[in-house]
Design a protein around this motif. Structure first.
Motif, PDB file in Angstrom:
ATOM      1  N   GLY A 117      81.201  51.711  -3.609  1.00 41.08           N
ATOM      2  CA  GLY A 117      82.171  51.047  -4.471  1.00 41.08           C
ATOM      3  C   GLY A 117      82.229  49.551  -4.232  1.00 41.08           C
ATOM      4  N   LEU A 118      82.158  49.144  -2.968  1.00 38.85           N
ATOM      5  CA  LEU A 118      82.135  47.707  -2.664  1.00 38.85           C
ATOM      6  C   LEU A 118      80.897  47.041  -3.246  1.00 38.85           C
ATOM      7  N   ALA A 119      79.765  47.715  -3.159  1.00 35.45           N
ATOM      8  CA  ALA A 119      78.531  47.161  -3.734  1.00 35.45           C
ATOM      9  C   ALA A 119      78.683  46.992  -5.247  1.00 35.45           C
ATOM     10  N   TYR A 120      79.226  48.008  -5.900  1.00 34.65           N
ATOM     11  CA  TYR A 120      79.472  47.900  -7.347  1.00 34.65           C
ATOM     12  C   TYR A 120      80.442  46.766  -7.653  1.00 34.65           C
ATOM     13  N   ALA A 121      81.517  46.679  -6.880  1.00 33.01           N
ATOM     14  CA  ALA A 121      82.523  45.629  -7.118  1.00 33.01           C
ATOM     15  C   ALA A 121      81.918  44.242  -6.960  1.00 33.01           C
ATOM     16  N   MET A 122      81.100  44.055  -5.926  1.00 35.11           N
ATOM     17  CA  MET A 122      80.472  42.748  -5.701  1.00 35.11           C
ATOM     18  C   MET A 122      79.483  42.401  -6.809  1.00 35.11           C
ATOM     19  N   ALA A 123      78.950  43.438  -7.477  1.00 38.66           N
ATOM     20  CA  ALA A 123      78.018  43.221  -8.585  1.00 38.66           C
ATOM     21  C   ALA A 123      78.751  43.124  -9.926  1.00 38.66           C
ATOM     22  N   GLY A 124      80.088  43.200  -9.894  1.00 44.02           N
ATOM     23  CA  GLY A 124      80.868  43.076 -11.115  1.00 44.02           C
ATOM     24  C   GLY A 124      80.956  44.354 -11.932  1.00 44.02           C
ATOM     25  N   GLN A 125      80.572  45.480 -11.357  1.00 37.68           N
ATOM     26  CA  GLN A 125      80.601  46.764 -12.068  1.00 37.68           C
ATOM     27  C   GLN A 125      81.879  47.510 -11.686  1.00 37.68           C
ATOM     28  N   GLN A 126      82.974  47.084 -12.302  1.00 38.61           N
ATOM     29  CA  GLN A 126      84.303  47.548 -11.898  1.00 38.61           C
ATOM     30  C   GLN A 126      84.578  49.012 -12.217  1.00 38.61           C
ATOM     31  N   ILE A 127      84.039  49.517 -13.315  1.00 38.34           N
ATOM     32  CA  ILE A 127      84.276  50.926 -13.651  1.00 38.34           C
ATOM     33  C   ILE A 127      83.675  51.832 -12.581  1.00 38.34           C
ATOM     34  N   GLU A 128      82.445  51.513 -12.168  1.00 33.22           N
ATOM     35  CA  GLU A 128      81.787  52.294 -11.116  1.00 33.22           C
ATOM     36  C   GLU A 128      82.520  52.147  -9.789  1.00 33.22           C
ATOM     37  N   ALA A 129      82.983  50.927  -9.512  1.00 31.51           N
ATOM     38  CA  ALA A 129      83.715  50.671  -8.263  1.00 31.51           C
ATOM     39  C   ALA A 129      84.993  51.503  -8.231  1.00 31.51           C
ATOM     40  N   ARG A 130      85.688  51.534  -9.346  1.00 29.03           N
ATOM     41  CA  ARG A 130      86.932  52.302  -9.420  1.00 29.03           C
ATOM     42  C   ARG A 130      86.660  53.807  -9.251  1.00 29.03           C
ATOM     43  N   GLY A 131      85.572  54.300  -9.839  1.00 32.72           N
ATOM     44  CA  GLY A 131      85.200  55.703  -9.671  1.00 32.72           C
ATOM     45  C   GLY A 131      84.925  56.036  -8.216  1.00 32.72           C
ATOM     46  N   CYS A 132      84.249  55.134  -7.521  1.00 29.43           N
ATOM     47  CA  CYS A 132      83.990  55.338  -6.088  1.00 29.43           C
ATOM     48  C   CYS A 132      85.287  55.327  -5.295  1.00 29.43           C
ATOM     49  N   MET A 133      86.201  54.430  -5.687  1.00 23.71           N
ATOM     50  CA  MET A 133      87.480  54.360  -4.983  1.00 23.71           C
ATOM     51  C   MET A 133      88.232  55.682  -5.113  1.00 23.71           C
ATOM     52  N   GLU A 134      88.246  56.242  -6.313  1.00 25.27           N
ATOM     53  CA  GLU A 134      88.938  57.515  -6.533  1.00 25.27           C
ATOM     54  C   GLU A 134      88.256  58.649  -5.767  1.00 25.27           C
ATOM     55  N   ARG A 135      86.933  58.632  -5.753  1.00 24.51           N
ATOM     56  CA  ARG A 135      86.200  59.674  -5.018  1.00 24.51           C
ATOM     57  C   ARG A 135      86.453  59.562  -3.509  1.00 24.51           C
ATOM     58  N   ALA A 136      86.432  58.329  -2.989  1.00 18.94           N
ATOM     59  CA  ALA A 136      86.697  58.115  -1.557  1.00 18.94           C
ATOM     60  C   ALA A 136      88.114  58.550  -1.207  1.00 18.94           C
ATOM     61  N   GLU A 137      89.059  58.258  -2.089  1.00 22.24           N
ATOM     62  CA  GLU A 137      90.443  58.666  -1.844  1.00 22.24           C
ATOM     63  C   GLU A 137      90.545  60.188  -1.748  1.00 22.24           C
ATOM     64  N   GLY A 138      89.841  60.889  -2.618  1.00 20.24           N
ATOM     65  CA  GLY A 138      89.831  62.348  -2.566  1.00 20.24           C
ATOM     66  C   GLY A 138      89.240  62.860  -1.261  1.00 20.24           C
ATOM     67  N   LEU A 139      88.167  62.237  -0.813  1.00 21.86           N
ATOM     68  CA  LEU A 139      87.551  62.640   0.456  1.00 21.86           C
ATOM     69  C   LEU A 139      88.490  62.383   1.637  1.00 21.86           C
ATOM     70  N   ILE A 140      89.134  61.232   1.618  1.00 20.21           N
ATOM     71  CA  ILE A 140      90.049  60.882   2.705  1.00 20.21           C
ATOM     72  C   ILE A 140      91.219  61.853   2.743  1.00 20.21           C
ATOM     73  N   GLU A 141      91.708  62.239   1.573  1.00 19.92           N
ATOM     74  CA  GLU A 141      92.815  63.197   1.530  1.00 19.92           C
ATOM     75  C   GLU A 141      92.396  64.550   2.090  1.00 19.92           C
TER      76      GLU A 141
END
Length: 189
Positions: A117-141
């Motif tokens: 997600g950080l890699a996507y965010a740094m590349a300006g691909q916010q939709i992908e970054a947000r999807g990774c954030m949601e997936r990581a949140e699910g894993l952390i939970e």
């Protein structure tokens, strides 16, 4: 190309020859961040160390330690595709069928997804970054009760990603942004 590091490379080679994987991991956990800070991109030292050395014995390593090394190395890549390949490899290893969902495995997978997600965010691909954030949140939970606490570095990368996503959306005044920022700062030590 870095003769000043010869004694440390010799020590790593000795640990490898003697198959002392735990001691090797401990040494690499201090060595990787140091060389990353001393030889930042465009120097490819951390990336070369990961791809040419760590990959030789990666099956012997704790998956979370491997994810930590991969994160340092991947952010030395100049291409988002190369970064995503490294993180994807870690996430795939941790999601194989039959693998027990231990804090180490869940943490490594959540960290790899957050780093993607950080890699996507740094590349300006916010939709992908947000999807990774949601997936990581699910894993952390899933890594909570019953499996034990996750390593602080997992939360650090996750909160860095949350900060990036909130900043990109222009919601840095949002309380979630501040919560993530404070969490990130507290985990950096």
């Amino acid at each position: 190309t870095h003769p000043e590091l010869a004694p440390e490379f010799n020590e790593l080679a000795d640990l490898f020859r003697r198959k002392l994987w735990h001691q090797m991991t401990t040494k690499l956990e201090t060595f990787f961040p140091r060389i990353s800070a001393k030889y930042p991109p465009p120097d490819q030292l951390a990336l070369r160390l990961y791809s040419k050395f760590v990959k030789e014995f990666d099956t012997k390593l704790n998956q979370l330690s491997l994810a930590k090394f991969a994160a340092v190395a991947a952010f030395h890549c100049t291409s988002i595709t190369d970064q995503l390949n490294i993180f994807g490899e870690i996430a795939d290893r941790c999601s194989k069928p039959g693998l027990q969902p231990t804090p180490t495995i869940i943490g490594a997978q959540a960290m790899a997804v957050s780093c993607s997600g950080l890699a996507y965010a740094m590349a300006g691909q916010q939709i992908e970054a947000r999807g990774c954030m949601e997936r990581a949140e699910g894993l952390i939970e899933t890594g909570g009760p019953g499996t034990g606490p996750l390593d602080g570095v997992v939360y650090l990368y996750y909160h860095r990603l949350r900060m990036r996503c909130h900043t990109a959306r222009g919601t840095s005044e949002d309380s979630e942004f501040y919560t993530s920022s404070i969490a990130c700062l507290s985990l950096m030590n």
